[in-house]
Design a protein around this motif. Structure first.
Motif, PDB file in Angstrom:
ATOM      1  N   ARG A  26       0.709  -1.095  -0.146  1.00  0.00           N
ATOM      2  CA  ARG A  26      -0.056   0.087  -0.116  1.00  0.00           C
ATOM      3  C   ARG A  26       0.895   1.259   0.066  1.00  0.00           C
ATOM      4  N   ARG A  27       0.701   2.118  -0.982  1.00  0.00           N
ATOM      5  CA  ARG A  27       1.542   3.233  -0.981  1.00  0.00           C
ATOM      6  C   ARG A  27       0.914   4.246   0.072  1.00  0.00           C
TER       7      ARG A  27
ATOM      8  N   ALA B  18      -5.755   5.841  -0.954  1.00  0.00           N
ATOM      9  CA  ALA B  18      -6.891   5.939  -0.224  1.00  0.00           C
ATOM     10  C   ALA B  18      -7.412   4.487   0.005  1.00  0.00           C
ATOM     11  N   VAL B  19      -8.160   4.252   0.860  1.00  0.00           N
ATOM     12  CA  VAL B  19      -8.852   3.017   1.072  1.00  0.00           C
ATOM     13  C   VAL B  19     -10.238   3.319   1.846  1.00  0.00           C
ATOM     14  N   ARG B  20     -11.196   2.452   1.305  1.00  0.00           N
ATOM     15  CA  ARG B  20     -12.522   2.258   1.792  1.00  0.00           C
ATOM     16  C   ARG B  20     -12.609   0.680   1.938  1.00  0.00           C
ATOM     17  N   ALA B  21     -13.346   0.193   3.026  1.00  0.00           N
ATOM     18  CA  ALA B  21     -13.663  -1.168   3.248  1.00  0.00           C
ATOM     19  C   ALA B  21     -13.888  -1.995   1.914  1.00  0.00           C
TER      20      ALA B  21
END
Length: 225
Positions: A118-119, A123-126
């Motif tokens: 992961r950079r 961004a991340v969302r479940a």
């Protein structure tokens, strides 16, 4: 004094490859940047414009509005107003839009190896884990709603025949389920192992890396009973 020349007009962007090819025709509709990610969001159910903008970090309001308009004109999505007391407008996929589920699932499978690291800017969302996880859950035969809990948040997916393309329901949804038949708790690293095939769902449950809660047939199948 010389007359000022009018500013040169920018050429109109072509919206078609003008190729008599099924792949080219498909890309005419969904090949623009952000379009397929909007479809990803709408596969989870109807969403307000503000919800879409919040879960598509990096998209401008102008581009999002333009893509949604294109999707409406192309028959991929419709906009409707929710009845009171909500009284809000939402966008949702048409049947043709839902037909893109296998396309996005295949893209998720193809792109999963790129998630090894992961950079810092990612961004991340479940619920972004839902699409790649569907294949790992495809072996489940019991129909039901499975709630998935990650460190990043929660989402829920349909299992059994309800998860099949063309079944008529959304393959996944945002947040916890109103009435889940079973729940699993795991971390995103294990989720990626499941997606890559390095570990199976049954192995992860047996090893205790996935916690299963709930009663009934779906929970029993997850536990291997």
């Amino acid at each position: 004094m010389p007359r000022q020349q009018p500013a040169a007009q920018r050429p109109v962007r072509r919206r078609s490859y003008d190729q008599f090819c099924a792949a080219a025709r498909a890309l005419d509709q969904v090949g623009d940047r952000w379009t397929l990610l909007i479809v990803r969001e709408l596969l989870g159910g109807p969403r307000r414009y503000t919800d879409l903008h919040a879960d598509l970090p990096g998209v401008s309001t102008d581009v999002l509005a333009s893509r949604l308009k294109d999707m409406e004109q192309g028959g991929l999505a419709v906009r409707r107003r929710l009845p009171p007391p909500a009284s809000a407008s939402v966008y949702e996929l048409t049947g043709r839009g839902h037909g893109l589920l296998p396309v996005l699932a295949a893209l998720a499978d193809w792109g999963a190896p790129a998630l090894a690291e992961r950079r810092p800017t990612d961004a991340v969302r479940a619920h972004w884990f839902a699409l790649p996880l569907l294949r790992a859950l495809a072996a489940l035969t019991q129909d039901g709603i499975l709630e998935v809990r990650l460190d990043e948040g929660e989402f829920h997916v349909r299992t059994g025949s309800g998860a099949a393309p063309g079944s008529g329901g959304e393959p996944y949804g945002f947040g916890p389920a109103d009435h889940a038949d079973a729940r699993i708790t795991l971390d995103s690293a294990l989720c990626l192992e499941l997606v890559s095939g390095r570990v199976t769902l049954a192995e992860a449950v047996k090893d205790g890396r996935i916690e299963v809660t709930g009663e009934g047939a779906l929970a029993a199948e997850l536990r291997g009973a």
